[in-house]
Scaffold this motif. Structure first.
Motif, PDB file in Angstrom:
ATOM      1  N   ASN A  97       0.857  -1.181   0.000  1.00 48.88           N
ATOM      2  CA  ASN A  97       0.000   0.000   0.000  1.00 48.88           C
ATOM      3  C   ASN A  97       0.891   1.229   0.000  1.00 48.88           C
ATOM      4  OD1 ASN A  97      -1.735   2.126   0.550  1.00 48.88           O
ATOM      5  ND2 ASN A  97      -2.838   1.077   2.179  1.00 48.88           N
ATOM      6  N   PRO A  98       0.860   2.047  -1.033  1.00 50.79           N
ATOM      7  CA  PRO A  98       1.774   3.198  -1.081  1.00 50.79           C
ATOM      8  C   PRO A  98       1.546   4.194   0.047  1.00 50.79           C
ATOM      9  CG  PRO A  98       0.123   3.315  -2.832  1.00 50.79           C
ATOM     10  CD  PRO A  98       0.005   1.960  -2.227  1.00 50.79           C
ATOM     11  N   ALA A  99       0.368   4.170   0.676  1.00 50.64           N
ATOM     12  CA  ALA A  99       0.122   5.088   1.788  1.00 50.64           C
ATOM     13  C   ALA A  99       0.913   4.712   3.031  1.00 50.64           C
ATOM     14  CB  ALA A  99      -1.369   5.113   2.125  1.00 50.64           C
ATOM     15  N   ALA A 100       1.395   3.480   3.106  1.00 51.33           N
ATOM     16  CA  ALA A 100       2.118   3.023   4.291  1.00 51.33           C
ATOM     17  C   ALA A 100       3.621   3.172   4.159  1.00 51.33           C
ATOM     18  CB  ALA A 100       1.766   1.565   4.577  1.00 51.33           C
ATOM     19  N   GLY A 101       4.115   3.412   2.957  1.00 49.60           N
ATOM     20  CA  GLY A 101       5.553   3.517   2.762  1.00 49.60           C
ATOM     21  C   GLY A 101       6.064   2.437   1.838  1.00 49.60           C
ATOM     22  N   PRO A 102       7.321   2.573   1.406  1.00 48.76           N
ATOM     23  CA  PRO A 102       7.852   1.649   0.392  1.00 48.76           C
ATOM     24  C   PRO A 102       8.374   0.361   0.994  1.00 48.76           C
ATOM     25  CG  PRO A 102       9.512   3.263   0.951  1.00 48.76           C
ATOM     26  CD  PRO A 102       8.288   3.625   1.754  1.00 48.76           C
ATOM     27  N   PRO A 103       8.416  -0.705   0.202  1.00 46.69           N
ATOM     28  CA  PRO A 103       9.099  -1.922   0.635  1.00 46.69           C
ATOM     29  C   PRO A 103      10.607  -1.761   0.482  1.00 46.69           C
ATOM     30  CG  PRO A 103       8.238  -2.235  -1.565  1.00 46.69           C
ATOM     31  CD  PRO A 103       7.795  -0.863  -1.124  1.00 46.69           C
ATOM     32  N   THR A 104      11.336  -2.515   1.264  1.00 43.62           N
ATOM     33  CA  THR A 104      12.790  -2.541   1.153  1.00 43.62           C
ATOM     34  C   THR A 104      13.225  -3.960   0.831  1.00 43.62           C
ATOM     35  OG1 THR A 104      13.051  -0.750   2.762  1.00 43.62           O
ATOM     36  CG2 THR A 104      14.982  -2.123   2.316  1.00 43.62           C
ATOM     37  N   VAL A 105      13.899  -4.137  -0.301  1.00 47.06           N
ATOM     38  CA  VAL A 105      14.403  -5.446  -0.695  1.00 47.06           C
ATOM     39  C   VAL A 105      15.818  -5.596  -0.156  1.00 47.06           C
ATOM     40  CG1 VAL A 105      15.012  -6.944  -2.625  1.00 47.06           C
ATOM     41  CG2 VAL A 105      12.949  -5.538  -2.743  1.00 47.06           C
ATOM     42  N   HIS A 106      16.043  -6.694   0.534  1.00 47.03           N
ATOM     43  CA  HIS A 106      17.352  -6.946   1.136  1.00 47.03           C
ATOM     44  C   HIS A 106      18.217  -7.859   0.275  1.00 47.03           C
ATOM     45  CE1 HIS A 106      15.156  -5.208   4.398  1.00 47.03           C
ATOM     46  NE2 HIS A 106      14.433  -6.296   4.615  1.00 47.03           N
ATOM     47  N   ARG A 107      17.622  -8.889  -0.312  1.00 52.32           N
ATOM     48  CA  ARG A 107      18.384  -9.831  -1.126  1.00 52.32           C
ATOM     49  C   ARG A 107      17.484 -10.449  -2.170  1.00 52.32           C
ATOM     50  NH1 ARG A 107      19.444 -11.168   3.907  1.00 52.32           N
ATOM     51  NH2 ARG A 107      18.287 -13.130   3.884  1.00 52.32           N
ATOM     52  N   LEU A 108      18.059 -10.692  -3.343  1.00 54.34           N
ATOM     53  CA  LEU A 108      17.438 -11.534  -4.359  1.00 54.34           C
ATOM     54  C   LEU A 108      18.588 -12.237  -5.053  1.00 54.34           C
ATOM     55  CD1 LEU A 108      15.065 -12.645  -5.915  1.00 54.34           C
ATOM     56  CD2 LEU A 108      15.109 -10.626  -7.386  1.00 54.34           C
ATOM     57  N   ARG A 109      18.753 -13.517  -4.714  1.00 54.47           N
ATOM     58  CA  ARG A 109      19.941 -14.228  -5.181  1.00 54.47           C
ATOM     59  C   ARG A 109      19.579 -15.618  -5.682  1.00 54.47           C
ATOM     60  NH1 ARG A 109      24.106 -13.247  -0.155  1.00 54.47           N
ATOM     61  NH2 ARG A 109      22.582 -14.637   0.844  1.00 54.47           N
ATOM     62  N   ILE A 110      20.410 -16.113  -6.592  1.00 52.48           N
ATOM     63  CA  ILE A 110      20.385 -17.509  -7.020  1.00 52.48           C
ATOM     64  C   ILE A 110      21.608 -18.188  -6.423  1.00 52.48           C
ATOM     65  CG2 ILE A 110      20.520 -19.088  -8.979  1.00 52.48           C
ATOM     66  CD1 ILE A 110      19.245 -16.905 -10.695  1.00 52.48           C
ATOM     67  N   HIS A 111      21.386 -19.348  -5.793  1.00 52.43           N
ATOM     68  CA  HIS A 111      22.496 -20.166  -5.306  1.00 52.43           C
ATOM     69  C   HIS A 111      22.669 -21.326  -6.280  1.00 52.43           C
ATOM     70  CE1 HIS A 111      22.723 -18.220  -1.293  1.00 52.43           C
ATOM     71  NE2 HIS A 111      21.430 -18.002  -1.516  1.00 52.43           N
ATOM     72  N   ARG A 112      23.853 -21.374  -6.910  1.00 45.82           N
ATOM     73  CA  ARG A 112      24.138 -22.431  -7.884  1.00 45.82           C
ATOM     74  C   ARG A 112      25.568 -22.911  -7.657  1.00 45.82           C
ATOM     75  NH1 ARG A 112      23.306 -20.164 -13.447  1.00 45.82           N
ATOM     76  NH2 ARG A 112      21.095 -20.414 -12.891  1.00 45.82           N
ATOM     77  N   ASP A 113      25.708 -24.211  -7.478  1.00 48.18           N
ATOM     78  CA  ASP A 113      27.039 -24.779  -7.215  1.00 48.18           C
ATOM     79  C   ASP A 113      27.702 -24.073  -6.046  1.00 48.18           C
ATOM     80  OD1 ASP A 113      26.703 -26.478  -9.419  1.00 48.18           O
ATOM     81  OD2 ASP A 113      27.513 -24.964 -10.790  1.00 48.18           O
TER      82      ASP A 113
END
Length: 689
Positions: A97-113
């Motif tokens: 909900n934009p009235a509550a404030g923005p989300p904060t993304v901490h990590r988006l990763r792929i683990h491979r080998d």
């Protein structure tokens, strides 16, 4: 992710439901940054070598944090992808909900080998405003950040972590919601947590007993953690309250009365009118045109239902704060909150006592009295008025043909009236339905003979929510369109050779939808010979009820739930004129009570016709396990035979009567105005008290 259930929308259950402050300005961006300091440290579990299924969750982590000013929800997942279908997880979507404030993304990763690949190094989120429920007349204003993870493969592990401010600006000083451990968690680790900044921020907390094995309590948090938890299946056919499993509730509201008074203020403000309000002018017009309080209340309800279209608006504070009566009337659209405020304003001007009432249209109100007070358990609001000393229910979101009713259309169990001094939960007493949901009338006029197509008349009288569904469908087409649709569908089907006419009406006084089809068709005479014939009557047989039993691992003492049902089938056959009525017979009649429901079938033969009525009615909403066990032993004797009539020219059935002296004369389809008088459909019809 925390989701807030607005009034007039379906409740969405996620890991938590709550409110928070709207202190931040509206934000349409996604921030990047480290996880907050209050987030629990959760290490991933190892995936077994023989892991099967779509994914194995090395960790799923959802944590709700209360700091007195704001509520934040941290969501994190790390999943090993075991199947091509798991690649769908790469379509990442974060909604807020934009009235509550923005989300904060901490990590988006792929683990491979065993090497992490930072997806955000070369990719970014796209911000969308997707009103994906416009076809349902809903506008929520939520934003969604989407990112399609490139080069994702089976065997990879996908890791995502983000925090979202969650809240509804209406109740900035209150937190409420729940955490749920799914009845059948996916394989892997689930970690759910509720934490608070200090003792002043700690809400009331209540857990179901089945969560205790997974719970750890701390000074500033309560945690639920499970690894590949065993499935927990609710008792089969039990009332909905038995589905309330593995749930942690939290709430700042000390009582239901506190919720009642808080929301009463909102609706009191929304229904207030200015001195020269157009709404007051409409009320004056209604008063001039109608003399009695009931007539005036009906006119006000019809105005709100017919002249204000339904549109849910959840923008900013709209999820729980009603739009004002004047704004709703000016723009001529509104959701249940706006329509209720408008209706309250009209009734106030008309001098009719009325109150708003919170209800659950999703049927989750069974057992509501045993839960912590929470506005999130309601998804609808309507009006209860007092007219001539009686309570009447008025719902402005229903079609305009609905009048004030002494019982709500939907079978609510617990409701919360709103009042300036507060009100407690109120249980609505359950009664068996007074009138059938459907009366199906079927007349076969075979007087011209066995070898000649018969005239067929089929009429269906429908009440309740199904009648309103028919009204919505049928009232929007012309008579010729309706007739052509039924003619194309039914001509050439069983019995019907041709459809001559189709008529439909909604009787507002009787609150019933009435559909009648007239045509011709060849009855399906079986065993046709010079000596006789047999005919199976439409609507004459019962499918046996299901056995009421449960797996040995389920609660054996839980009651069994019966669906609220009341149906009546009336079939009349006018016998061929070249046959002797004394050569005609019919098969079994019965009057059975089983599993808390009545099943009856009655025949009668007189005046050149055979008449049949078949009735099924729920007499008890719930039955005990002991009664169910007793009736399981009786189920083999249940008569599920189809209704049949038989011609035997060599037999004499002049004194034939299976019912005995207690049977009242069964009326034919053409002898009764069934819309006005459905007494023959009563389970007590023709029997001594």
């Amino acid at each position: 992710m925390t989701i807030h259930p607005p009034l007039c929308r379906a409740l969405l259950f996620a890991s938590a439901l709550a409110t928070a402050t709207p202190a931040l300005a509206q934000s349409q961006e996604v921030l990047m940054g480290p996880a907050p300091s209050w987030v629990d440290t959760v290490e991933p579990v190892d995936a077994p070598e023989d892991a099967r299924g779509i994914v194995f969750w090395r960790r799923q982590h959802s944590q709700v944090h209360l700091d007195g000013d704001q509520q934040l929800t941290y969501n994190m997942m790390q999943a090993r992808l075991l199947h091509p279908n798991a690649l769908e997880l790469g379509n990442v979507a974060i909604t807020w909900n934009p009235a509550a404030g923005p989300p904060t993304v901490h990590r988006l990763r792929i683990h491979r080998d065993e090497e992490p690949i930072d997806v955000l190094a070369d990719n970014s989120f796209e911000i969308l405003r997707r009103e994906d429920q416009l076809e349902a007349a809903m506008i929520d204003g939520l934003l969604t950040a989407v990112l399609r993870v490139p080069d994702l493969r089976v065997g990879d592990e996908l890791e995502l972590a983000y925090t979202v401010p969650t809240g509804n600006p209406t109740l900035t000083d209150r937190d409420f919601g729940l955490l749920m451990l799914a009845p059948e968690p996916a394989p892997g680790l689930v970690h759910l947590s509720l934490s608070w900044e200090d003792a002043d921020d700690k809400p009331q907390i209540r857990l179901t007993q089945d969560l205790e094995p997974f719970v750890t309590r701390g000074d500033n948090a309560i945690t639920i953690q499970a690894v590949s938890a065993d499935p927990l299946v609710p008792p089969r056919d039990a009332p909905p309250r038995y589905n309330w499993q593995r749930v942690l509730e939290f709430s700042d509201f000390e009582s239901w009365s506190a919720i009642s008074s808080r929301f009463d203020t909102l609706f009191d403000n929304a229904s207030a009118l200015s001195a020269d309000s157009p709404v007051a002018q409409e009320a004056a017009r209604i008063a001039r045109a109608n003399d009695t309080p009931m007539e005036r209340a009906s006119a006000a309800l019809e105005l709100v239902a017919q002249q204000v279209r339904y549109v849910y608006v959840g923008l900013n504070t709209g999820a729980m704060t009603p739009a004002s009566a004047e704004e709703t009337w000016q723009r001529r659209y509104g959701d249940c909150k706006g329509k209720t405020a408008l209706l309250l304003a009209l009734l106030e001007e008309l001098g009719i006592e009325a109150e708003a009432v919170l209800v659950s249209n999703n049927g989750i109100d069974d057992g509501l009295d045993a839960l912590l007070p929470s506005p999130g358990l309601f998804d609808h609001v309507l009006v209860r008025a007092t007219i001539d000393g009686q309570h009447y229910w008025l719902d402005g979101t229903m079609p305009g043909v609905v009048t004030p009713l002494q019982r709500p259309i939907l079978p609510y169990r617990w409701v919360l009236p709103l009042g300036d001094r507060g009100a407690e939960l109120e249980e609505l007493e359950w009664f068996p339905l007074e009138q059938p949901k459907t009366i199906s009338l079927y007349e076969i006029d075979a007087r011209e003979g066995l070898d000649v197509p018969a005239s067929i008349r089929q009429k269906t009288i429908t009440r309740g929510i199904d009648a309103l569904a028919e009204y919505v469908r049928f009232s929007s087409v012309t008579d010729s369109q309706l007739e052509n649709a039924f003619r194309n569908e039914m001509a050439g089907s069983t019995f019907w050779d041709s459809v001559d006419s189709v008529t439909w009406q909604f009787d507002k006084d009787k609150q019933a939808s009435v559909l009648e089809i007239v045509g011709t068709g060849m009855p399906d005479w079986d065993n046709r010979s010079d000596d006789g014939a047999t005919l199976t009557l439409p609507g004459g047989g019962f499918t046996p009820p299901s056995r009421r039993q449960r797996d040995s691992g389920q609660d054996q003492q839980a009651p069994f739930l019966n669906e609220d049902n009341y149906a009546c089938h009336v079939t009349t056959v006018r016998l061929p004129g070249d046959t002797d009525p004394e050569n005609w017979s019919y098969n079994s009649q019965f009057d059975t009570q089983i599993y808390g429901s009545t099943y009856r079938r009655m025949f009668d033969k007189r005046d050149g016709s055979i008449r049949m009525i078949r009735i099924s009615r729920t007499q008890h909403r719930e039955i005990s396990s002991d009664l169910a066990e007793r009736d399981n032993d009786r189920l083999a004797d249940f008569d599920n035979s189809m209704a049949r009539i038989e011609l035997d020219r060599e037999a004499d059935f002049a004194g034939f009567d299976y019912a005995g002296p207690r049977k009242a004369p069964v009326p034919a389809t053409y002898e009764v105005n069934w819309l006005e008088d459905g007494s023959a459909c009563s389970p007590d019809f023709g029997y001594a008290s």
